[in-house]
Design a protein around this motif. Structure first.
Motif, PDB file in Angstrom:
ATOM      1  N   ARG A  73       0.857  -1.199   0.000  1.00  0.00           N
ATOM      2  CA  ARG A  73       0.000   0.000   0.000  1.00  0.00           C
ATOM      3  C   ARG A  73       0.886   1.239   0.000  1.00  0.00           C
ATOM      4  NH1 ARG A  73      -5.458   0.388   3.673  1.00  0.00           N
ATOM      5  NH2 ARG A  73      -6.040   2.537   3.203  1.00  0.00           N
ATOM      6  N   VAL A  74       1.346   1.636  -1.193  1.00  0.00           N
ATOM      7  CA  VAL A  74       2.323   2.712  -1.298  1.00  0.00           C
ATOM      8  C   VAL A  74       2.227   3.365  -2.674  1.00  0.00           C
ATOM      9  CG1 VAL A  74       4.096   1.064  -2.064  1.00  0.00           C
ATOM     10  CG2 VAL A  74       4.792   3.267  -1.107  1.00  0.00           C
ATOM     11  N   MET A  75       2.470   4.666  -2.700  1.00  0.00           N
ATOM     12  CA  MET A  75       2.559   5.430  -3.936  1.00  0.00           C
ATOM     13  C   MET A  75       4.016   5.535  -4.361  1.00  0.00           C
ATOM     14  SD  MET A  75      -0.193   6.951  -5.375  1.00  0.00           S
ATOM     15  CE  MET A  75      -1.696   7.892  -5.070  1.00  0.00           C
ATOM     16  N   LEU A  76       4.287   5.235  -5.620  1.00  0.00           N
ATOM     17  CA  LEU A  76       5.616   5.432  -6.173  1.00  0.00           C
ATOM     18  C   LEU A  76       5.709   6.837  -6.766  1.00  0.00           C
ATOM     19  CD1 LEU A  76       6.040   2.069  -8.154  1.00  0.00           C
ATOM     20  CD2 LEU A  76       6.475   2.510  -5.725  1.00  0.00           C
ATOM     21  N   LEU A  77       6.879   7.444  -6.695  1.00  0.00           N
ATOM     22  CA  LEU A  77       7.117   8.708  -7.383  1.00  0.00           C
ATOM     23  C   LEU A  77       7.796   8.373  -8.703  1.00  0.00           C
ATOM     24  CD1 LEU A  77       7.017  11.806  -7.331  1.00  0.00           C
ATOM     25  CD2 LEU A  77       9.303  11.775  -6.301  1.00  0.00           C
ATOM     26  N   ARG A  78       7.129   8.664  -9.820  1.00  0.00           N
ATOM     27  CA  ARG A  78       7.597   8.242 -11.134  1.00  0.00           C
ATOM     28  C   ARG A  78       7.970   9.445 -11.997  1.00  0.00           C
ATOM     29  NH1 ARG A  78       9.465   3.916 -10.674  1.00  0.00           N
ATOM     30  NH2 ARG A  78       9.159   3.307 -12.850  1.00  0.00           N
ATOM     31  N   SER A  79       9.013   9.276 -12.783  1.00  0.00           N
ATOM     32  CA  SER A  79       9.362  10.289 -13.782  1.00  0.00           C
ATOM     33  C   SER A  79       8.435  10.129 -14.973  1.00  0.00           C
ATOM     34  CB  SER A  79      10.808  10.127 -14.225  1.00  0.00           C
ATOM     35  OG  SER A  79      11.698  10.392 -13.167  1.00  0.00           O
ATOM     36  N   ARG A  80       8.013  11.240 -15.515  1.00  0.00           N
ATOM     37  CA  ARG A  80       7.101  11.210 -16.655  1.00  0.00           C
ATOM     38  C   ARG A  80       7.882  11.374 -17.949  1.00  0.00           C
ATOM     39  NH1 ARG A  80       5.679  15.753 -20.359  1.00  0.00           N
ATOM     40  NH2 ARG A  80       3.701  15.178 -21.293  1.00  0.00           N
ATOM     41  N   LYS A  81       7.635  10.470 -18.894  1.00  0.00           N
ATOM     42  CA  LYS A  81       8.221  10.604 -20.213  1.00  0.00           C
ATOM     43  C   LYS A  81       7.225  10.099 -21.241  1.00  0.00           C
ATOM     44  CE  LYS A  81      12.232   9.613 -23.118  1.00  0.00           C
ATOM     45  NZ  LYS A  81      13.568   8.963 -23.179  1.00  0.00           N
ATOM     46  N   SER A  82       6.884  10.951 -22.183  1.00  0.00           N
ATOM     47  CA  SER A  82       6.028  10.549 -23.295  1.00  0.00           C
ATOM     48  C   SER A  82       6.583  11.169 -24.565  1.00  0.00           C
ATOM     49  CB  SER A  82       4.583  10.996 -23.062  1.00  0.00           C
ATOM     50  OG  SER A  82       4.506  12.404 -22.962  1.00  0.00           O
ATOM     51  N   ARG A  83       6.481  10.419 -25.645  1.00  0.00           N
ATOM     52  CA  ARG A  83       6.988  10.924 -26.921  1.00  0.00           C
ATOM     53  C   ARG A  83       6.003  10.618 -28.047  1.00  0.00           C
ATOM     54  NH1 ARG A  83      13.110   8.764 -27.419  1.00  0.00           N
ATOM     55  NH2 ARG A  83      12.161   6.870 -26.559  1.00  0.00           N
ATOM     56  N   ILE A  84       6.249  11.244 -29.164  1.00  0.00           N
ATOM     57  CA  ILE A  84       5.480  11.006 -30.387  1.00  0.00           C
ATOM     58  C   ILE A  84       6.327  10.139 -31.309  1.00  0.00           C
ATOM     59  CG2 ILE A  84       4.471  12.095 -32.437  1.00  0.00           C
ATOM     60  CD1 ILE A  84       4.039  14.613 -30.692  1.00  0.00           C
ATOM     61  N   TYR A  85       5.701   9.143 -31.921  1.00  0.00           N
ATOM     62  CA  TYR A  85       6.398   8.301 -32.897  1.00  0.00           C
ATOM     63  C   TYR A  85       5.862   8.658 -34.276  1.00  0.00           C
ATOM     64  CZ  TYR A  85       8.820   4.106 -34.584  1.00  0.00           C
ATOM     65  OH  TYR A  85       9.680   3.232 -35.215  1.00  0.00           O
ATOM     66  N   PHE A  86       6.733   9.215 -35.106  1.00  0.00           N
ATOM     67  CA  PHE A  86       6.336   9.740 -36.419  1.00  0.00           C
ATOM     68  C   PHE A  86       7.521   9.610 -37.360  1.00  0.00           C
ATOM     69  CE2 PHE A  86       5.858  13.649 -39.165  1.00  0.00           C
ATOM     70  CZ  PHE A  86       4.832  13.140 -39.947  1.00  0.00           C
ATOM     71  N   LEU A  87       7.249   9.215 -38.601  1.00  0.00           N
ATOM     72  CA  LEU A  87       8.316   8.985 -39.585  1.00  0.00           C
ATOM     73  C   LEU A  87       9.282   7.905 -39.091  1.00  0.00           C
ATOM     74  CD1 LEU A  87       9.138  12.712 -40.492  1.00  0.00           C
ATOM     75  CD2 LEU A  87       7.635  11.135 -41.744  1.00  0.00           C
ATOM     76  N   ARG A  88       8.735   6.979 -38.257  1.00  0.00           N
ATOM     77  CA  ARG A  88       9.524   5.895 -37.659  1.00  0.00           C
ATOM     78  C   ARG A  88      10.641   6.441 -36.755  1.00  0.00           C
ATOM     79  NH1 ARG A  88       5.337   4.132 -40.336  1.00  0.00           N
ATOM     80  NH2 ARG A  88       5.525   2.141 -41.468  1.00  0.00           N
ATOM     81  N   LYS A  89      10.365   7.606 -36.163  1.00  0.00           N
ATOM     82  CA  LYS A  89      11.330   8.249 -35.271  1.00  0.00           C
ATOM     83  C   LYS A  89      10.603   8.764 -34.032  1.00  0.00           C
ATOM     84  CE  LYS A  89      13.893   9.878 -39.334  1.00  0.00           C
ATOM     85  NZ  LYS A  89      14.256  11.075 -40.151  1.00  0.00           N
ATOM     86  N   PHE A  90      11.353   8.943 -32.956  1.00  0.00           N
ATOM     87  CA  PHE A  90      10.796   9.473 -31.705  1.00  0.00           C
ATOM     88  C   PHE A  90      11.008  10.984 -31.627  1.00  0.00           C
ATOM     89  CE2 PHE A  90      11.541   5.033 -30.439  1.00  0.00           C
ATOM     90  CZ  PHE A  90      10.319   4.734 -29.848  1.00  0.00           C
ATOM     91  N   PHE A  91       9.937  11.672 -31.221  1.00  0.00           N
ATOM     92  CA  PHE A  91       9.998  13.114 -30.985  1.00  0.00           C
ATOM     93  C   PHE A  91       9.496  13.397 -29.579  1.00  0.00           C
ATOM     94  CE2 PHE A  91       9.645  12.594 -35.520  1.00  0.00           C
ATOM     95  CZ  PHE A  91      10.482  13.563 -36.056  1.00  0.00           C
ATOM     96  N   ASP A  92      10.190  14.289 -28.876  1.00  0.00           N
ATOM     97  CA  ASP A  92       9.761  14.657 -27.538  1.00  0.00           C
ATOM     98  C   ASP A  92       8.361  15.252 -27.569  1.00  0.00           C
ATOM     99  OD1 ASP A  92      12.108  13.901 -26.210  1.00  0.00           O
ATOM    100  OD2 ASP A  92      13.077  15.790 -26.718  1.00  0.00           O
ATOM    101  N   TYR A  93       7.577  14.941 -26.544  1.00  0.00           N
ATOM    102  CA  TYR A  93       6.279  15.589 -26.379  1.00  0.00           C
ATOM    103  C   TYR A  93       6.225  16.192 -24.983  1.00  0.00           C
ATOM    104  CZ  TYR A  93       1.374  16.582 -25.875  1.00  0.00           C
ATOM    105  OH  TYR A  93       0.188  17.242 -25.658  1.00  0.00           O
TER     106      TYR A  93
END
Length: 526
Positions: free
Chosen positions: A110-130
């Motif tokens: 019964r605990v909350m984790l502190l998580r880093s957030r990372k999400s990106r866009i996948y376009f032209l078969r490449k990753f772009f920061d979002y």
């Protein structure tokens, strides 16, 4: 013993929050009627052979101290979590700064984790920061010509700003310029809704994208270079779309709501599964009872009460009302549209993509990835290992959720599970994320009425609101209950406000409808 009862339709975040608040603050006994056998609604966690699925992805983050305190009172933050914040609620404060104060997730569930957030866009078969960062990496991937077009169209949109966009397309263009809209927003958004952005109300953008713009994204990026990562758990000065960390239950969002449900039952509340509300009984301007059919036995039961909370889809609520509902209200209700959702859980040996770090190459660390590629139906990809390592039974494997958006009438929804898994595996392989030979196991989850749509008869929704608000003891709360694309914390706040109103004797419901239209959540619609 209390003689008053609240009948609550739905055991999702809004319904369970209402039940918990009534037990905390009143003598009103909650009875929760849940159509399924699961707790948490859209925020539930599905356990497949020890691999857990978070349907849609739920960050536990809110600009509301009241909500943050509510979560942490039930599930404390983990031992050793960095970040300084003091959360104030009802005259009490909770210090979440001390890294030695919380439980150890290796020994405590019964605990909350502190998580880093990372999400990106996948376009032209490449990753772009979002959100998009105009870095050297972005320029190299997009090309100079495309970047010039993006910059030119953004300047044009800024100089000739549309201050009253009516459609979602106009909203995106006014914020980002036409070229950036076409590059990074159009394809994914139209996958989600199955409709042209030109036919979707701008109100969806005002709620979901909130204060995000190129200027704010760039300002946030530059501040980050100067000060480093934001270590404040609350991130009060950061736009919701730009937050860098969030809280997350060890075993996913459903763990929070299962914990809340257990507490409700322990304290005398009732949660009854497999109950589908089919009729709402009204005397004059008050709801007096609802009838619900047991989906396992077919037996119909009547549940009377003094207060009623509805989180069921508004369309179904209107259908359950007795004769006498004005024709225009029934017309708007029947014309409301909902987008349905399929999650494909894929367990794979490894990914075909990776990230470079100073000490070598490792698996990507994204929580989720927006799939902007127009040649696949796949809309978004979650990697559950990166939400919480405890979501995966075998940490040597990669456990993913592939998200598809459709209608129940679509061919995709009608496919067999095996056909959907084959499609998902082929698409993810085609765009270079996995090798199909690495797929070890899979499952399919279908979720109807996941997204209330901002088209159809939505522009006339006020006609429904005006009619239903006349029933003083009926409270519409939550995402589907209000046909409003709320986040989890917003849904909770609507329930909290409804209980506030009951205790204060307030019959006006404007404050409930104002949740997620306040400055803390996004700019004013105009």
């Amino acid at each position: 013993m209390s003689t008053r009862t609240a009948i609550i339709i739905g055991a999702g975040p809004a319904g369970l929050t209402a039940a918990a608040e009534l037990l905390d603050r009143s003598d009103i006994r909650p009875v929760v009627l849940e159509m399924s056998d699961a707790i948490g609604g859209l925020s539930r966690t599905v356990n497949y052979k020890g691999n857990r699925i978070d349907i849609g992805g739920h960050r536990f983050f809110s600009k509301s101290d009241r909500v943050m305190q509510w979560w942490l009172a039930r599930m404390p933050i983990e031992h050793g979590a960095a970040g300084a914040a003091t959360i104030a609620y009802q005259g009490k404060s909770r210090d979440v700064e001390r890294p030695d104060a919380g439980p150890d997730p290796q020994t405590t569930d019964r605990v909350m984790l502190l998580r880093s957030r990372k999400s990106r866009i996948y376009f032209l078969r490449k990753f772009f920061d979002y959100p998009i960062q105009f870095s050297a990496d972005t320029v190299a991937k997009l090309g100079v010509l495309r970047m010039v077009k993006i910059g030119t169209s953004y300047v044009k949109a800024t100089l000739f700003a549309n201050k009253q966009p009516k459609s979602l397309e106009e909203f995106f263009i006014s914020r980002f310029g036409r070229e950036l809209y076409l590059t990074f927003f159009k394809s994914y958004t139209e996958k989600v809704w199955g409709e042209s952005c030109s036919k979707i109300s701008a109100e969806w953008g005002a709620q979901r994208i909130k204060g995000l713009s190129i200027t704010r994204a760039m300002t946030h990026f530059l501040k980050g270079l100067l000060r480093g990562k934001d270590q404040d758990v609350l991130q009060k000065g950061t736009e919701t779309s730009l937050i860098e960390q969030f809280l997350y239950p060890k075993f996913g969002p459903g763990q929070m709501w299962e914990t809340v449900a257990d507490d409700i039952v322990r304290r005398g509340g009732e949660i009854i599964a497999h109950k589908k509300v089919t009729h709402v009984h009204i005397v004059e301007d008050r709801v007096v009872a609802v009838s619900a059919v047991d989906l396992q036995t077919g037996q119909v039961s009547r549940y009377a009460g003094e207060f009623f909370f509805s989180t069921m889809p508004v369309q179904e609520l209107i259908e359950a009302l007795p004769a006498g509902v004005p024709g225009n209200v029934r017309e708007v209700g029947s014309g409301l549209i909902y987008r349905d959702f399929i999650t494909v859980g894929l367990l794979v040996n490894k990914l075909a993509v990776s990230e470079r770090f100073r000490d070598g190459t490792r698996p990507i660390t994204d929580n989720w990835i927006y799939i902007q590629e127009p040649d696949v139906q796949l809309g978004r990809l979650q990697i559950f290992n990166n939400w919480s390592p405890y979501m995966v039974a075998d940490p040597s494997k990669i456990w993913m959720g592939l998200e598809y958006f459709c209608y129940e009438s679509d061919a995709l929804w009608q496919m067999s599970d095996a056909e959907i898994v084959a499609l998902a595996s082929e698409e993810l392989s085609r765009i270079g994320i996995i090798d199909r030979a690495d797929v070890v196991d899979s499952t399919v989850i279908r979720m109807p009425k996941t997204y209330p749509a901002y088209f159809g008869t939505y522009e006339r929704f006020d006609e429904i609101r005006q009619y239903l608000d006349r029933f003083a003891n009926l409270f519409l709360v939550g995402r589907n209950g209000m046909h409003k694309y709320n986040n989890q914390d917003h849904s909770m706040l609507t329930a909290i406000m409804a209980v506030d109103n009951i205790l204060a004797g307030r019959t006006d419901k404007a404050n409930i409808w104002d949740v997620n239209t306040e400055q803390d959540y996004h700019e004013a619609k105009e």
